[in-house]
Design a protein around this motif. Structure first.
Motif, PDB file in Angstrom:
ATOM      1  N   ASP A  13       0.825  -1.214   0.000  1.00  8.51           N
ATOM      2  CA  ASP A  13       0.000   0.000   0.000  1.00  8.51           C
ATOM      3  C   ASP A  13       0.856   1.261   0.000  1.00  8.51           C
ATOM      4  O   ASP A  13       0.626   2.197   0.774  1.00  8.51           O
ATOM      5  CB  ASP A  13      -0.941   0.015   1.213  1.00  8.51           C
ATOM      6  N   VAL A  14       1.866   1.292  -0.871  1.00 12.33           N
ATOM      7  CA  VAL A  14       2.723   2.467  -1.004  1.00 12.33           C
ATOM      8  C   VAL A  14       2.093   3.439  -2.002  1.00 12.33           C
ATOM      9  O   VAL A  14       1.680   3.038  -3.101  1.00 12.33           O
ATOM     10  CB  VAL A  14       4.137   2.067  -1.460  1.00 12.33           C
ATOM     11  N   VAL A  15       2.018   4.695  -1.637  1.00  9.67           N
ATOM     12  CA  VAL A  15       1.442   5.736  -2.475  1.00  9.67           C
ATOM     13  C   VAL A  15       2.560   6.600  -3.032  1.00  9.67           C
ATOM     14  O   VAL A  15       3.509   6.955  -2.312  1.00  9.67           O
ATOM     15  CB  VAL A  15       0.453   6.598  -1.662  1.00  9.67           C
ATOM     16  N   ALA A  16       2.474   6.923  -4.319  1.00 11.68           N
ATOM     17  CA  ALA A  16       3.434   7.810  -4.974  1.00 11.68           C
ATOM     18  C   ALA A  16       2.748   9.133  -5.283  1.00 11.68           C
ATOM     19  O   ALA A  16       1.637   9.150  -5.826  1.00 11.68           O
ATOM     20  CB  ALA A  16       3.955   7.178  -6.258  1.00 11.68           C
ATOM     21  N   GLU A  17       3.421  10.242  -4.956  1.00  8.81           N
ATOM     22  CA  GLU A  17       2.859  11.578  -5.167  1.00  8.81           C
ATOM     23  C   GLU A  17       3.939  12.491  -5.717  1.00  8.81           C
ATOM     24  O   GLU A  17       5.129  12.286  -5.456  1.00  8.81           O
ATOM     25  CB  GLU A  17       2.345  12.167  -3.843  1.00  8.81           C
ATOM     26  N   GLY A  18       3.531  13.507  -6.474  1.00  2.84           N
ATOM     27  CA  GLY A  18       4.477  14.496  -6.951  1.00  2.84           C
ATOM     28  C   GLY A  18       4.450  14.647  -8.451  1.00  2.84           C
ATOM     29  O   GLY A  18       3.452  14.338  -9.117  1.00  2.84           O
ATOM     30  N   THR A  19       5.583  15.128  -8.982  1.00  2.92           N
ATOM     31  CA  THR A  19       5.706  15.347 -10.424  1.00  2.92           C
ATOM     32  C   THR A  19       7.038  14.760 -10.884  1.00  2.92           C
ATOM     33  O   THR A  19       8.082  15.084 -10.320  1.00  2.92           O
ATOM     34  CB  THR A  19       5.670  16.846 -10.751  1.00  2.92           C
ATOM     35  N   GLY A  20       6.990  13.910 -11.891  1.00 10.76           N
ATOM     36  CA  GLY A  20       8.217  13.317 -12.405  1.00 10.76           C
ATOM     37  C   GLY A  20       7.970  11.918 -12.919  1.00 10.76           C
ATOM     38  O   GLY A  20       6.835  11.456 -13.028  1.00 10.76           O
ATOM     39  N   THR A  21       9.071  11.233 -13.225  1.00 13.40           N
ATOM     40  CA  THR A  21       9.019   9.895 -13.795  1.00 13.40           C
ATOM     41  C   THR A  21       9.558   8.886 -12.791  1.00 13.40           C
ATOM     42  O   THR A  21      10.555   9.152 -12.109  1.00 13.40           O
ATOM     43  CB  THR A  21       9.862   9.820 -15.080  1.00 13.40           C
ATOM     44  N   LEU A  22       8.904   7.740 -12.719  1.00 14.12           N
ATOM     45  CA  LEU A  22       9.388   6.622 -11.921  1.00 14.12           C
ATOM     46  C   LEU A  22       9.459   5.374 -12.791  1.00 14.12           C
ATOM     47  O   LEU A  22       8.569   5.131 -13.606  1.00 14.12           O
ATOM     48  CB  LEU A  22       8.446   6.327 -10.747  1.00 14.12           C
ATOM     49  N   PHE A  23      10.520   4.588 -12.604  1.00 15.35           N
ATOM     50  CA  PHE A  23      10.576   3.225 -13.115  1.00 15.35           C
ATOM     51  C   PHE A  23      10.510   2.306 -11.904  1.00 15.35           C
ATOM     52  O   PHE A  23      11.352   2.413 -10.998  1.00 15.35           O
ATOM     53  CB  PHE A  23      11.852   2.978 -13.908  1.00 15.35           C
ATOM     54  N   ALA A  24       9.512   1.431 -11.873  1.00 15.91           N
ATOM     55  CA  ALA A  24       9.321   0.526 -10.740  1.00 15.91           C
ATOM     56  C   ALA A  24       9.529  -0.911 -11.208  1.00 15.91           C
ATOM     57  O   ALA A  24       8.749  -1.434 -12.009  1.00 15.91           O
ATOM     58  CB  ALA A  24       7.931   0.696 -10.143  1.00 15.91           C
ATOM     59  N   ALA A  25      10.593  -1.535 -10.712  1.00 13.51           N
ATOM     60  CA  ALA A  25      10.920  -2.914 -11.061  1.00 13.51           C
ATOM     61  C   ALA A  25      10.375  -3.848 -10.003  1.00 13.51           C
ATOM     62  O   ALA A  25      10.490  -3.574  -8.799  1.00 13.51           O
ATOM     63  CB  ALA A  25      12.433  -3.082 -11.178  1.00 13.51           C
ATOM     64  N   GLY A  26       9.773  -4.949 -10.437  1.00 13.22           N
ATOM     65  CA  GLY A  26       9.265  -5.951  -9.524  1.00 13.22           C
ATOM     66  C   GLY A  26       9.432  -7.333 -10.113  1.00 13.22           C
ATOM     67  O   GLY A  26      10.057  -7.523 -11.166  1.00 13.22           O
ATOM     68  N   VAL A  27       8.860  -8.324  -9.438  1.00  8.56           N
ATOM     69  CA  VAL A  27       8.936  -9.709  -9.889  1.00  8.56           C
ATOM     70  C   VAL A  27       7.989  -9.902 -11.069  1.00  8.56           C
ATOM     71  O   VAL A  27       6.963  -9.229 -11.184  1.00  8.56           O
ATOM     72  CB  VAL A  27       8.584 -10.659  -8.728  1.00  8.56           C
ATOM     73  N   GLY A  28       8.332 -10.836 -11.955  1.00  5.31           N
ATOM     74  CA  GLY A  28       7.557 -11.049 -13.169  1.00  5.31           C
ATOM     75  C   GLY A  28       6.468 -12.084 -13.028  1.00  5.31           C
ATOM     76  O   GLY A  28       5.963 -12.341 -11.927  1.00  5.31           O
ATOM     77  N   HIS A  29       6.134 -12.704 -14.151  1.00  8.47           N
ATOM     78  CA  HIS A  29       5.073 -13.692 -14.179  1.00  8.47           C
ATOM     79  C   HIS A  29       5.487 -14.949 -13.428  1.00  8.47           C
ATOM     80  O   HIS A  29       6.659 -15.296 -13.365  1.00  8.47           O
ATOM     81  CB  HIS A  29       4.756 -14.086 -15.634  1.00  8.47           C
ATOM     82  N   SER A  30       4.510 -15.650 -12.891  1.00  6.51           N
ATOM     83  CA  SER A  30       4.781 -16.913 -12.229  1.00  6.51           C
ATOM     84  C   SER A  30       5.036 -18.002 -13.257  1.00  6.51           C
ATOM     85  O   SER A  30       4.599 -17.890 -14.404  1.00  6.51           O
ATOM     86  CB  SER A  30       3.602 -17.301 -11.343  1.00  6.51           C
ATOM     87  N   PRO A  31       5.707 -19.076 -12.876  1.00  5.81           N
ATOM     88  CA  PRO A  31       5.920 -20.192 -13.815  1.00  5.81           C
ATOM     89  C   PRO A  31       4.608 -20.780 -14.316  1.00  5.81           C
ATOM     90  O   PRO A  31       4.558 -21.327 -15.420  1.00  5.81           O
ATOM     91  CB  PRO A  31       6.706 -21.208 -12.971  1.00  5.81           C
ATOM     92  N   ASP A  32       3.541 -20.699 -13.541  1.00  4.19           N
ATOM     93  CA  ASP A  32       2.244 -21.222 -13.980  1.00  4.19           C
ATOM     94  C   ASP A  32       1.754 -20.495 -15.226  1.00  4.19           C
ATOM     95  O   ASP A  32       1.023 -21.057 -16.038  1.00  4.19           O
ATOM     96  CB  ASP A  32       1.207 -21.073 -12.866  1.00  4.19           C
ATOM     97  N   GLU A  33       2.174 -19.216 -15.387  1.00  6.22           N
ATOM     98  CA  GLU A  33       1.709 -18.440 -16.528  1.00  6.22           C
ATOM     99  C   GLU A  33       2.597 -18.651 -17.755  1.00  6.22           C
ATOM    100  O   GLU A  33       2.145 -18.543 -18.878  1.00  6.22           O
ATOM    101  CB  GLU A  33       1.711 -16.943 -16.174  1.00  6.22           C
ATOM    102  N   HIS A  34       3.855 -18.929 -17.544  1.00  7.68           N
ATOM    103  CA  HIS A  34       4.779 -19.016 -18.669  1.00  7.68           C
ATOM    104  C   HIS A  34       5.648 -20.262 -18.635  1.00  7.68           C
ATOM    105  O   HIS A  34       6.739 -20.289 -19.185  1.00  7.68           O
ATOM    106  CB  HIS A  34       5.672 -17.768 -18.701  1.00  7.68           C
ATOM    107  N   GLY A  35       5.183 -21.316 -17.971  1.00  9.59           N
ATOM    108  CA  GLY A  35       5.940 -22.548 -17.966  1.00  9.59           C
ATOM    109  C   GLY A  35       7.151 -22.461 -17.037  1.00  9.59           C
ATOM    110  O   GLY A  35       7.144 -21.744 -16.061  1.00  9.59           O
ATOM    111  N   ALA A  36       8.197 -23.195 -17.368  1.00  9.12           N
ATOM    112  CA  ALA A  36       9.398 -23.225 -16.528  1.00  9.12           C
ATOM    113  C   ALA A  36      10.035 -21.852 -16.486  1.00  9.12           C
ATOM    114  O   ALA A  36       9.864 -21.040 -17.376  1.00  9.12           O
ATOM    115  CB  ALA A  36      10.384 -24.246 -17.068  1.00  9.12           C
ATOM    116  N   LEU A  37      10.794 -21.614 -15.416  1.00 12.01           N
ATOM    117  CA  LEU A  37      11.491 -20.337 -15.287  1.00 12.01           C
ATOM    118  C   LEU A  37      12.387 -20.125 -16.485  1.00 12.01           C
ATOM    119  O   LEU A  37      13.012 -21.043 -16.988  1.00 12.01           O
ATOM    120  CB  LEU A  37      12.333 -20.330 -14.012  1.00 12.01           C
ATOM    121  N   ALA A  38      12.468 -18.844 -16.948  1.00  6.68           N
ATOM    122  CA  ALA A  38      13.211 -18.528 -18.172  1.00  6.68           C
ATOM    123  C   ALA A  38      14.675 -18.895 -18.040  1.00  6.68           C
ATOM    124  O   ALA A  38      15.241 -18.811 -16.978  1.00  6.68           O
ATOM    125  CB  ALA A  38      13.071 -17.043 -18.484  1.00  6.68           C
TER     126      ALA A  38
END
Length: 407
Positions: A382-407
């Motif tokens: 529940d993190v809120v971002a406020e202000g003016t500017g650009t953000l790049f937010a990196a996180g974990v990707g799809h689960s193996p259930d969605e795309h088979g075995a890990l890449a």
């Protein structure tokens, strides 16, 4: 929420201005600054301060992986943050290179360790990559079609390349591209300098013509100033040449041969430093291992970002991997819940002034300015971002259930 002290990698191909300008430091810098690492790889973990004590993101995650990464991420990846966020600042070309998939990395690293530990593998992880341009970014990415590669090489009019051209024209599938690459890189030592010299001279002439391939030949000429005599100059004509404009992106799957030529961009990759090189480098070129890992069928897709709900106009650069995902947020003075909302996240602010705060309380709000980055553990939801500017937010990707075995 932890403000990070990213690590600058001073590789020789780096810019003397881009990262310093981004972080508001004196320009130009004293030496080349190539990559800004915002992650937890052992060879360059970002610093942070927890409870008044200086530490690294690598140590923080290792001490409490379930709290920092979340249960599902820790179950998949153990005590390892699965992604690494970077800024690349290329003033001169990087090496032509390829990265292994998960099975290749595991087996090759294990064999390397059993044999004494010396070899080309830095770890046992794959290294798929996503590159998002911050400036115009010139790349060589993935093989050309065999017929197109044959036409470009034939257009040079260099007799020594006739066998490679004939090989490409006679091929029936993409495997002929690997054979053409082998024919270039395994050239007899006495033949290398004359071949490269002839290719560079022809490229210089053709780059000044009005032909449709002038830009492709022009890349060879420009790179030759940095890597004179390098067989990678010849091999580069087998690769597709593109220029990304700001906001455009490429996904580099494992096995995709590529070189980043010039520009500034955000790169998100699996948390690995495995690189096998084909040229444009003073480092070792292991042709046998390179060809084993390279997949000539890989075509490098342009990633079209998808508009998704977020605290401001928000785009997802969706990639079919379990290790990472990337969102770009353009805050316009308003605010709202940051995405991704769960799991471990690294957030980078290339411009503007942004405030992050937890709706749940318990942590101090964090302000990010140009060049700043931070780590949000899975326990900070529940993190809120406020202000003016650009953000790049990196996180974990799809689960193996969605795309088979890990890449």
């Amino acid at each position: 929420m932890d403000l990070l002290q990213p690590i600058i990698k001073p590789y020789a191909w780096g810019s003397h201005e881009a990262l310093a300008r981004l972080q508001g430091r004196e320009v130009p810098s004293a030496g080349p600054e190539a990559e800004l690492w915002m992650g937890a790889h052992p060879s360059g973990p970002a610093g942070l301060t927890r409870r008044g004590r200086a530490t690294t993101l690598l140590d923080v995650v290792a001490r409490a992986p379930r709290r920092e990464l979340g249960t599902s991420c820790a179950r998949l990846f153990g005590d390892r943050l699965p992604f690494l966020l970077k800024v690349l600042a290329a003033e001169r070309p990087l090496s032509i290179q390829v990265h292994p998939d998960r099975n290749q990395a595991r087996s090759a690293y294990a064999a390397q360790q059993a044999g004494g530990g010396s070899g080309p593998y830095a770890d046992d992880w794959p290294k798929p990559e996503l590159l998002v341009a911050l400036s115009s970014f010139e790349v060589l990415a993935g093989f050309r079609d065999p017929a197109e590669a044959a036409r470009l090489l034939a257009g040079l009019g260099v007799d020594a390349l006739r066998p490679v051209v004939e090989l490409l024209r006679a091929g029936t599938d993409e495997s002929v591209l690997s054979e053409a690459l082998r024919a270039v890189l395994e050239r007899a030592p006495a033949e290398r300098a004359p071949l490269v010299s002839a290719v560079v001279a022809a490229s210089r002439r053709l780059a000044r013509s009005a032909g449709a391939d002038a830009s492709a030949y022009g890349v060879v000429e420009r790179m030759s100033h940095h890597y004179p005599g390098d067989l990678g100059l010849v091999a580069s004509l087998l690769l597709d040449h593109r220029v990304l404009e700001p906001g455009e992106a490429l996904f580099m799957p494992p096995g995709g041969l590529h070189a980043y030529v010039r520009g500034v961009g955000v790169e998100l990759l699996a948390n690995s430093d495995n690189v096998l090189r084909a040229g444009l480098t003073a480092k070792e070129v292991n042709v046998r291992e390179l060809l084993r890992v390279t997949d000539p069928a890989v075509r490098v897709p342009v990633v079209t970002p998808t508009r998704v709900p977020g605290p401001g106009p928000t785009w997802l650069y969706d990639c079919p991997v379990a290790e990472f995902s990337l969102h770009r947020v353009e805050l316009d003075g308003t605010g709202g819940p940051l995405v991704p909302a769960t799991g471990p996240r690294v957030v980078f602010c290339p411009d503007g002034s942004v405030r992050l705060r937890s709706e749940a309380g318990g942590t101090k709000p964090l302000r990010l300015g140009p060049g700043d980055c931070c780590f949000l553990p899975a326990s900070d939801e529940d993190v809120v971002a406020e202000g003016t500017g650009t953000l790049f937010a990196a996180g974990v990707g799809h689960s193996p259930d969605e795309h088979g075995a890990l890449a």
